[in-house]
Design an enzyme around this catalytic site. Structure first.
Site, mmCIF file in Angstrom:
data_model
loop_
_atom_site.group_PDB
_atom_site.id
_atom_site.type_symbol
_atom_site.label_atom_id
_atom_site.label_comp_id
_atom_site.label_asym_id
_atom_site.label_seq_id
_atom_site.Cartn_x
_atom_site.Cartn_y
_atom_site.Cartn_z
ATOM 1 N N ASP A 109 73.673 -28.052 -31.366
ATOM 2 C CA ASP A 109 74.301 -28.934 -30.762
ATOM 3 C C ASP A 109 73.616 -30.129 -29.989
ATOM 4 O OD1 ASP A 109 76.970 -27.934 -31.037
ATOM 5 O OD2 ASP A 109 77.165 -27.048 -29.444
HETATM 6 C C1 BGC Z 1 77.190 -23.278 -28.584
HETATM 7 C C2 BGC Z 1 76.869 -23.164 -29.919
HETATM 8 C C3 BGC Z 1 75.692 -24.052 -30.158
HETATM 9 C C4 BGC Z 1 74.674 -23.409 -29.653
HETATM 10 C C5 BGC Z 1 73.209 -24.272 -29.861
HETATM 11 C C6 BGC Z 1 75.890 -23.086 -27.672
HETATM 12 O O1 BGC Z 1 76.130 -23.099 -26.349
HETATM 13 O O2 BGC Z 1 78.318 -22.613 -28.119
HETATM 14 O O3 BGC Z 1 77.981 -23.760 -30.772
HETATM 15 O O4 BGC Z 1 75.604 -23.726 -31.512
HETATM 16 O O5 BGC Z 1 74.829 -23.719 -28.235
HETATM 17 O O6 BGC Z 1 73.393 -25.621 -29.406
#
Ligand code: BGC
Length: 820
Positions: A486
């Site tokens: 993200d």
């Molecule tokens: C989120 C995921 C994401 C991951 C890496 C997590 O907090 O829930 O959707 O893929 O972080 O960024």
């Protein structure tokens, strides 16, 4: 590191036993399995909610407060002027004995002081919208004890977000009703709400309080409420301000005498035309009915036994015996338990997730259900349909949805281009586990719009198409807002600190930003999709499916070719191309030369294995990413903010997505190792992040709960390497489960049966697995006399050797002997 220990595993009872209340961070547990949920810390802190931690918060909790972990269900015992709590907090009176046992959906906290024992069992009975608190008081002294007992809960005004901000309104809306030994919380019930909560005790009370200020005193704390310290309830009636619920009970105990009190914190919804019993008086019928079901020790003990049987059954589906307790307890108990919790909560409510900001993630839920599908397949099925219903017609997806409404969350929107692939990942896992192809015929809407329904299979098809219709200049997938990471925001370009990277305008117009992580993910999931189409064509003799399989195979081949051509850096796979088409995760880069995500997915996809790419990439992970506590996400860490990369570079070195050990993605590489047959490497990576293996480290360094995985452990570039954060709600749970159950121990559901394909360290000699699979039950013994890392030499099913390594499915009990 000192040797201080705060607790230990009790495998026989499936509990973690905490023996010192001052854990390095609150060590929590979850109560409830469907609808009504609670979080509970080892000192009884936490809160409850119905379905949605934001919109139906029942009790109030203060995140990030001083002292830590403030607010919960508290019992105060005033024993002749000495005031204490069984869970030590909030009074923090030193106890003669303290113990907290976190078990499967229950917690038991016991304290002893001056010859009195108070033991509280907390749980949510199956199919019940209430938390039971069974308090047992025992007089272990030689004198008669006259105790003044006060219970305590603080109501949240339902919406956990506005509860923390809209005080000009909140301080005037609070309303309660008191009837016998039950305190009802009915704020906003007079208008649009059709729900209320209640707190009951199954005995006569000698007083109560419902107004916080009157009970506590304006300048006091939870540690010294006026009413408790004076041993005198005020019988206060809340009008606005902060409504609470506190019962006052006088308990006299003879030496050796013991008494149970059953407290019940419940939630009720009424039909619109049945809301009131009389003007201003709520209809209490449903509360009365629940109370009636749980108002004696016998009834509560029975409900608790049912909960324990429920867990027995769930944990009997996959059971291993390796003789290695540390491995067995994670596989048989805690990893599976954490999978259930992440399935229920996604990333909404933990002691790191406030329950306000995030609903259910599209990609997160698809991954979570893969860790859970063997436990209760019908719930996984429903989840798949709920998730797919939030998809857009072009295959794109809302990134999150609210569990209460099941609608896509407009605040965050969509545009995360990995999301569609995860729907294949989840759906295929469901069908392979259950053999239930009928799910593909379910009619499922787009964006919850009535009239837009198509089959679930059609949703899978548009998911795949979304990837192939959104390729960049190197014919690799465009990343969109972000992929799994993200925080790799290649189309954000933000200099405004008031903007969130996750929701700010995505400037992807003309962007060349491509993701190698999506490329690998696509190859893995598209191969699954092709296999599914072939199976459907075989089942239905419909040639459309075989045409579809061919069409997608062409796309897979093209993607593999694109990765080999423009996605390989020489020793590892690139991570991405940025907006302008520059490489990310290359030896040419100044920082962050290598990333883990693309190594994991491209090795799982076996891209370029024949040219040695897979082996090289796996070796590079060992060389550059691995450290004492696991593999970091990228190396070296970013030391400055990079406008073109977004949030990833906003974190200090070694934390979170900037070179933290993001445990979620370690299993991707471990599975890559397993597929490559490198059992020793797979095991050594796995053991580094397996909680029971590093339990000692948890006590003082990781600091978070030693019985579950946390999302992140600070990496080698961090100021404090090894600190753990964001425990419980992480995709790590499902991925650790997939890794150990299907790849290391090697029991993989396939359409036609169970495939046995272990990948072991050379030291592993023998183990046995009990696996329920559809209507069959297998006892599988794996022998590895020559210390092989992979490869099944021989398989004997019910006394007869079989070809290949798939046990053909047939109902009933079977014994399987596997020799490596
Ligand atoms: C989120 C995921 C994401 C991951 C890496 C997590 O907090 O829930 O959707 O893929 O972080 O960024």
């Amino acid at each position: 590191m000192d040797n201080k220990r705060y607790g230990h595993f009790d495998d026989q009872h499936r509990e973690y036993v905490i023996t010192d209340p001052k854990t390095p961070w609150p060590w929590i547990n979850y109560l409830g399995n469907e609808d009504f949920f609670s979080l509970i810390s080892n000192t009884a802190g936490g809160y409850s909610f119905y379905k949605d931690a934001k919109f139906r918060r029942i009790t109030r909790y203060r995140y990030n407060n001083v002292p830590m972990d403030n607010g919960g269900r508290y019992f105060y015992i005033n024993d002749n002027g000495t005031v204490w709590n069984p869970g030590w907090k909030p009074c923090k009176t030193p106890l003669d004995f303290y113990e907290c046992r976190h078990g499967m959906s229950y917690t038991r906290i016991t304290g002893r002081k001056n010859g009195v024992e108070a033991s509280v069992l907390f749980f949510v009975p199956l199919k019940t919208w209430a938390e039971v608190q069974k308090l047992t008081l025992t007089n272990q002294s030689k004198e008669v004890k006259k105790l003044k007992l006060f219970s305590f809960e603080e109501w949240c005004l339902w919406n956990a977000a506005t509860d923390m901000e809209n005080f000009q309104r909140n301080f005037s809306t609070g309303e309660v009703e008191i009837e016998g030994s039950t305190i009802y919380h009915k704020t906003e019930y007079r208008e649009r709400r059709n729900h209320y909560a209640y707190y009951h005790v199954n005995t006569e009370i000698q007083g109560y309080d419902t107004d916080r200020e009157t009970f506590v005193g304006l300048y006091n704390e939870f540690a010294n409420p006026d009413a408790v310290m004076e041993g005198k309830p005020r019988n206060s009636h809340a009008h606005g301000w902060s409504p609470i619920a506190s019962h006052y009970i006088e308990v006299e105990l003879q030496p050796g005498e013991s008494r149970d009190l059953i407290f019940l914190l419940g939630y009720v919804e009424n039909e619109q035309d049945k809301k009131f019993a009389a003007p201003q008086v709520i209809n209490k019928d449903k509360a009365h009915a629940t109370i009636e079901k749980l108002n004696t020790t016998e009834k509560v003990d029975k409900a608790f036994a049912e909960l324990c049987q429920y867990w027995d059954a769930l944990l009997n589906i996959y059971k291993v015996h390796t003789g290695n307790d540390k491995l067995d307890r994670m596989v048989n108990i805690w990893n599976q338990y954490q999978c259930m919790v992440t399935f229920n909560f996604s990333r909404s409510a933990s002691f790191f997730e406030s329950g306000v900001g995030r609903g259910m993630g599209f990609r997160d839920s698809n991954q979570d259900l893969v860790g859970f599908v063997h436990q209760i397949p019908p719930r996984a099925r429903q989840r798949i349909i709920d998730i797919a219903s939030t998809q857009f017609p072009d295959g794109g997806c809302y990134h999150q949805y609210q569990p209460l409404t099941k609608r896509g969350n407009n605040d965050i929107g969509g545009g995360f281009n990995d999301d569609p692939c995860w729907l294949i990942f989840g759906t295929v896992a469901y069908i392979k586990e259950t053999g239930d192809f009928s799910i593909l015929d379910e009619m499922v809407p787009f964006d919850n719009q009535p009239g837009s329904e198509v089959t679930l299979f059609e949703h899978l098809k548009v998911s795949m198409d979304h990837v192939i219709k959104n390729l960049g200049p190197h014919m690799l997938p465009l990343i969109g807002r972000a992929d799994w990471n993200d925080c790799l925001n290649l189309n954000c370009f933000s200099w405004d600190p008031n903007e969130s990277f996750q929701t700010t305008e995505n400037k992807s117009e003309g962007s060349k930003a491509e993701s190698l992580m999506i490329a690998g993910l696509f190859v893995v999931t598209a191969k699954e999709y092709v296999e599914l189409c072939k199976k459907l064509s075989e089942n239905s003799k419909n040639s459309e499916y075989s045409e579809e399989a061919k069409r997608m195979q062409v796309a897979i081949d093209a993607m593999i070719a694109a990765v080999k051509k423009d996605g390989w850096d020489g020793e590892w796979y690139l991570r991405a191309y940025d907006f302008f088409g520059n490489k990310i995760g290359s030896h040419e880069c100044e920082e962050a030369k290598i990333f883990i995500e693309s190594q994991g997915w491209c090795t799982m996809a076996q891209i370029g294995a024949e040219d040695g790419m897979v082996a090289k990439a796996l070796d590079s992970c060992k060389k550059y990413l691995e450290c004492e506590h696991g593999m970091v996400l990228n190396n070296p860490a970013f030391t400055k903010y990079i406008y073109e990369y977004g949030e990833i570079s906003s974190y200090p070195e070694g934390y979170k997505e900037n070179a933290g050990i993001f445990c979620h993605n370690n299993p991707w590489v471990i599975i890559g190792e397993c597929i490559a047959g490198r059992g020793n490497d797979a095991w050594s990576h796995y053991a580094k992040i397996l909680p029971s293996y590093v339990e000692e480290k948890y006590q003082t360094l990781h600091k978070v709960e030693p019985y579950v995985n946390c999302q992140m452990v600070a990496g080698k570039d961090a100021a404090k390497p090894g600190e753990g954060k964001n425990s419980w709600l992480t995709g790590t749970a499902a991925w650790m489960w997939l890794t150990v159950s299907q790849y290391i121990l090697g029991v993989k559901p396939q359409y036609d049966g169970l495939q046995i394909d272990p990948c072991l360290p050379t030291t592993a000699k023998e183990y046995t697995i009990q696996r329920k699979f559809r209507d069959a039950e297998y006892t599988i013994t794996v022998k590895n006399p020559d210390g092989k890392e992979s490869g099944v030499k021989q398989m004997i099913v019910d006394g007869k050797p079989i070809d290949g390594n798939i046990i053909p499915y047939s109902a009933g009990k079977h014994a399987v002997e596997v020799t490596m």
